[in-house]
Design an enzyme around this catalytic site. Structure first.
Site, PDB file in Angstrom:
ATOM      1  N   LYS A   1      44.317  30.715  36.714  1.00 57.02           N
ATOM      2  CA  LYS A   1      45.093  31.364  37.776  1.00 57.02           C
ATOM      3  C   LYS A   1      45.797  30.292  38.597  1.00 57.02           C
ATOM      4  O   LYS A   1      45.149  29.360  39.114  1.00 57.02           O
ATOM      5  CB  LYS A   1      44.121  32.145  38.662  1.00 57.02           C
TER       6      LYS A   1
HETATM    7  C1  E4P Z   1      43.562  39.176  42.714  1.00 54.42           C
HETATM    8  O1  E4P Z   1      43.455  38.491  41.724  1.00 54.42           O
HETATM    9  C2  E4P Z   1      42.988  38.829  44.006  1.00 54.42           C
HETATM   10  O2  E4P Z   1      41.760  38.178  43.790  1.00 54.42           O
HETATM   11  C3  E4P Z   1      42.686  40.017  44.877  1.00 54.42           C
HETATM   12  O3  E4P Z   1      43.122  41.218  44.296  1.00 54.42           O
HETATM   13  C4  E4P Z   1      43.061  39.847  46.306  1.00 54.42           C
HETATM   14  O4  E4P Z   1      42.718  41.011  47.016  1.00 54.42           O
HETATM   15  P1  E4P Z   1      42.646  41.045  48.603  1.00 54.42           P
HETATM   16  O5  E4P Z   1      44.040  41.019  49.135  1.00 54.42           O
HETATM   17  O6  E4P Z   1      41.959  42.342  48.920  1.00 54.42           O
HETATM   18  O7  E4P Z   1      41.855  39.842  49.032  1.00 54.42           O
END
Ligand code: E4P
Length: 217
Positions: free
Chosen positions: A83
């Protein structure tokens, strides 16, 4: 629609995985902090538990360092998706890491133009953050729809991974638009099973069944 679970809590992943609800897992530095676990150790454990892609996020900000971190994370298991953030350096890292045959999830996407760049850089997944756009009074779902249109217009194979899903309505709307994947916290996925009419209907059935005086077992 594929379901990824957005957590690094292995017990919660295991429960959903046993039900066949887990097509992959996403983590991020905040989720690693929340788990209290070592990133390399917990990512390995998750990657052994589920068959699908497990996203592990780099924390460097420069492309060359992101690439080095990405290579290390990718070595954890064959199903790691590296990522990287949607910055110019992140796009450079995406190009190199995907060119080396790694799955790459480009995260922190907040515009259709960013998503277009990620697809051109060879991203396997693009992660538009719905909830965080809603948080600032923008419609996160409009972004999912725009990216779907653009990717379909040009036949990009990058999968739209609807992220920052905070509610069952987000999940429903992302599915209606045609997001390839959604990543949601375990609680949201479990809540998708709930409906007040199911509860009311069950209560009536239980009351009537008690009146029959019968037993099945
Ligand atoms: C996605 O890969 C992220 O880890 C996640 O969906 C972020 O979500 P949040 O905005 O609720 O922290």
């Amino acid at each position: 629609m594929k379901f990824f679970v957005d957590t690094a809590e292995t017990d919660q992943i295991a429960e959903l995985n046993d039900l066949g609800m887990v097509d992959g897992v996403t983590t991020n530095p905040s989720l690693i902090l929340k788990s209290g676990r070592d990133i390399l150790e917990v990512t390995k454990e998750i990657a052994e538990m589920v068959e699908g892609p497990v996203s592990a996020e780099v924390v460097a900000l420069k492309a060359d360092e992101m690439i080095a971190e990405g290579r290390k994370l990718a070595k954890i298991a064959g199903n790691i998706a590296v990522k990287v953030p949607l910055t110019w350096d992140g796009l450079k890292a995406c190009k190199v890491l995907s060119g080396e045959g790694n799955m790459v999830n480009v995260t922190l996407c907040f515009s259709a133009n960013q998503a277009l760049l990620a697809a051109k850089a060879g991203a396997t997944f693009i992660s538009p953050f719905i909830g965080r756009l809603d948080d600032i009074n923008l419609d996160g779902m409009d972004l999912i729809a725009d990216i779907r249109t653009i990717y379909d217009n040009y036949g990009f194979e990058t999968q739209i991974l609807a992220a920052s899903i905070r509610s069952v309505n987000h999940a429903y709307q992302a599915a209606m638009i045609g997001a390839d994947v959604m990543t949601a916290p375990p609680a949201v996925i479990k809540k998708m099973a709930e409906h007040p009419l199911t509860d009311a209907g069950l209560e009536t059935f239980m009351a009537d069944w008690a009146k029959t005086g019968q037993q099945i077992l």
